[in-house]
Scaffold this active site. Sequence first.
Site, PDB file in Angstrom:
ATOM      1  N   ASP B  21      -3.130  40.972 -12.807  1.00  0.00           N
ATOM      2  CA  ASP B  21      -1.850  40.476 -12.299  1.00  0.00           C
ATOM      3  C   ASP B  21      -1.014  40.138 -13.529  1.00  0.00           C
ATOM      4  O   ASP B  21      -1.262  39.140 -14.197  1.00  0.00           O
ATOM      5  CB  ASP B  21      -2.093  39.231 -11.430  1.00  0.00           C
ATOM      6  N   LYS B  83       8.608  40.012 -18.271  1.00  0.00           N
ATOM      7  CA  LYS B  83       8.602  40.866 -17.085  1.00  0.00           C
ATOM      8  C   LYS B  83      10.009  41.034 -16.500  1.00  0.00           C
ATOM      9  O   LYS B  83      10.332  42.052 -15.901  1.00  0.00           O
ATOM     10  CB  LYS B  83       7.678  40.234 -16.042  1.00  0.00           C
ATOM     11  N   GLU B 182       2.285  43.723  -5.526  1.00  0.00           N
ATOM     12  CA  GLU B 182       1.713  42.380  -5.483  1.00  0.00           C
ATOM     13  C   GLU B 182       1.468  41.857  -4.066  1.00  0.00           C
ATOM     14  O   GLU B 182       0.377  41.372  -3.773  1.00  0.00           O
ATOM     15  CB  GLU B 182       2.582  41.412  -6.299  1.00  0.00           C
ATOM     16  N   ASP B 204       6.262  36.346  -1.291  1.00  0.00           N
ATOM     17  CA  ASP B 204       5.796  36.202  -2.667  1.00  0.00           C
ATOM     18  C   ASP B 204       6.960  35.810  -3.579  1.00  0.00           C
ATOM     19  O   ASP B 204       7.769  36.653  -3.960  1.00  0.00           O
ATOM     20  CB  ASP B 204       5.169  37.545  -3.100  1.00  0.00           C
TER      21      ASP B 204
END
Lengths: 195, 620
Positions: B21, B83, B182, B204
């Site tokens: 992850d 990211k 994800e 999420d």
Amino acid sequence: MPDYFEFMGFPRQIALDQEKLQRRYYELSRDYHPDFHMQGDEEARQKSLENSSLLNQAYRTLNDPYERARYLLALEWPDLPEGEKKKIPPALLMEVMEMQEKVAEAQFADDPAKKEEIHRELLDIEARLKIKTDGLRAELDRLAESWSALPEGTDRAGKQATLGALNTLLNTRSYLRTLLATIDAAVRGGKGVRH
Amino acid sequence: MASLLQIDLGPDRKRRVVGIDLGTTNSLVAYVGEDEQPAVIDVAGDGIVPSVVAVLGAGEVVVGRKAKEHLFTDTDKTVYSVKRLMGKSYGDIERDSHLLSYRLAPRREGLVRVEIGGTEYTPIELSAMILRDLKARAEEHFGQTVTAAVITVPAYFNDAQRQATKDAGKLAGLDVLRILNEPTAAALAYGLDQQRKGIVAVYDLGGGTFDISILKLELGVYQVLSTGGDTYLGGDDIDQAIMGRLRAELAERHGLSEVTLTELQQLRDAAERAKQELSSAEQSTIAIEFATSGISFRRTMSRQELEEIARPIIGRTIEPCRSALRDAGLTQADIDAVVLVGGSTRMPLVRQTVEEVFGRTPFDSLNPDEVVALGAAIQADVLSGNRRDTLLLDVVPLSLGIETVGGMMSVLIPRNTTIPTQVRENYTTFVDNQTGININVYQGEREFVRDNRQLASFTLGPLPPLPAGMPKIEVAFTIDADGILRVKARDMRTGAEQEVDVRPSYGLTDEEVERMLRESIERAQEDITERMLVESRTEAETLLQATRKTLEKHPELIAPEEREAIEEILGRLAESMAGSDHREIRSITDELDHATEPIAQRVLNSSVQQSLEQRKIEEV
């Protein structure tokens, strides 16, 4: 054109058991999905990618009753003339004209009260068209029944009546959707023509 | 493509595949052990690796908790939330680049780069540093090399962002078996844990991105029905909003309107702490000592104030949830469970929002920090061939289409289509003897291509000279199980495979990744600057020659002022080539490339006398 019915192991019918279709889709996915072919060589992986893509498209098409009917029509009547596909169903002619008039009126109406009145009229038409759209499902079921009642080996002439009616039904539905989208655009500023 | 770092383990040694992850704030690596249960790999009980990288010079790279310490001492050399920069152009992140406590390289066309100690790094390289650390962690745990991984990305990541993540993995010496969404990973972990059937919504909200996915769970099948989100929405935005408020107060109360990077970092840290504390406490105290200015800043913040600040940000998650429901053809009442993922879902206001949208209390007994990594580990186990009880059917988050007449987007693959998927389109020529057909591929939901993200652009050809309409080229657009586009073309008259050179518009070519990979290995031994200088000169020389030739050959296609502008750049380029600053050469080369682009297009057009607009063969 690949035959999705054959690919998924179903008879070429307008009606089919969607639960069974989903089970079959999951089963075939376990055979074809790239996740289960990672250990294979390049060729096997490519094959899995192609099969899996085809399966996903087949399921997407067959899982929707109207998409399925349209697909069956294309398989059964590949030389259906282009004009036939787009002909306005006579039963809808009046509505099309009335609606176009109203949409144009709404566009050019300066008076807010007048505009609101036209909008209300359009909403009335919308409600009527929605009822018509919903009613198509019963008609589709009726056609599915007469299609499945045809004996094995019926020739083209014998199928013609059902296929013709199916074409009209699908045209009617496309037109209704276009009309509804046009009203949505005029009244609520929606996106217009949708497919 | 095989990675240079890939090591052959031999047939008797089981290859370890891990699940990673790679988060905005934290990263984790997990695996499935002999007991068939997924577990996070930890070092002394700590499985969370903060996604922070400090590049301290002389190739000294520090990652994770240790790097976090450098946030205050080496602020401009320490990078967080990389990211958020993946696959982004400067225009994409303009509005809050001033809130970063590290520096971006000067603005240019193409992808964002970070500048650390005079060297430019792509977000891909920085992500690779984090991945290398996670890889090392796993290797230490297993006592053997780890060469393959499943890496997760936000479901709403576009093609460029997915490709960038895959490249980062490659750069870290990992064979990336799958780019996994994800929320789907979270659903896998949830499904395994709960053994339930039904419709599940996964909400999420992480540090930098937001995803909503709706899945159908049934006997080991995880079918994604729809997905939506925002790849630039997360806890970081709340931190930044708090920072904004604190900065205004600093200016007002202490007259401190300009802050240093370190002070900015102190503010960010204080904002994040207060936000986290207020998830359980009603009141939090913010206290910052600014060493350089000697200012001591103190104030309290209540949960109510935080919620006031955060409400508009969290509110932005509501519409994607509604449209995901619509796209799935479902209503609130159809949802059987809502699963929360991501650190930001600890905020009470987030839970409240989710309850309002879905009309039910969210399921929260899984650790929202770990659940994605655990799901990635399960998928890694599936891809290793160890597990056949799990079937994952995911979708493409954004529509894929091509540019047609008038700059309109013609959708080939609608969003939420199950992947892998393939569409075949037929193309032909529009004028006699046309030698090529241009195709521009876009991703997005807007009507005009200019509002969507360009993915790739390519030319079919060279085609043999034939009358218009004679060539028949079939192009297959495939979106693979990673959600990444592949293009193949076939000449239908000859059956020959047609070479397609797909140039990613935002992203790196395979050659660039290979080059970066080589560089990262050789950096220690070779004088990199020297090589870059040679490379940049060669590249500049090639473009310079080509430009001069075109100016000579096609004077009619170039307007006088255009010629003047190009001559001016040519002069500067020649001058820079005599010097030894490779970055200057590169940047002027880029400038020239950009300036001559319209001319190249015109030359191409004129060679076939008319516009190159292709006409699709109507499929009957």
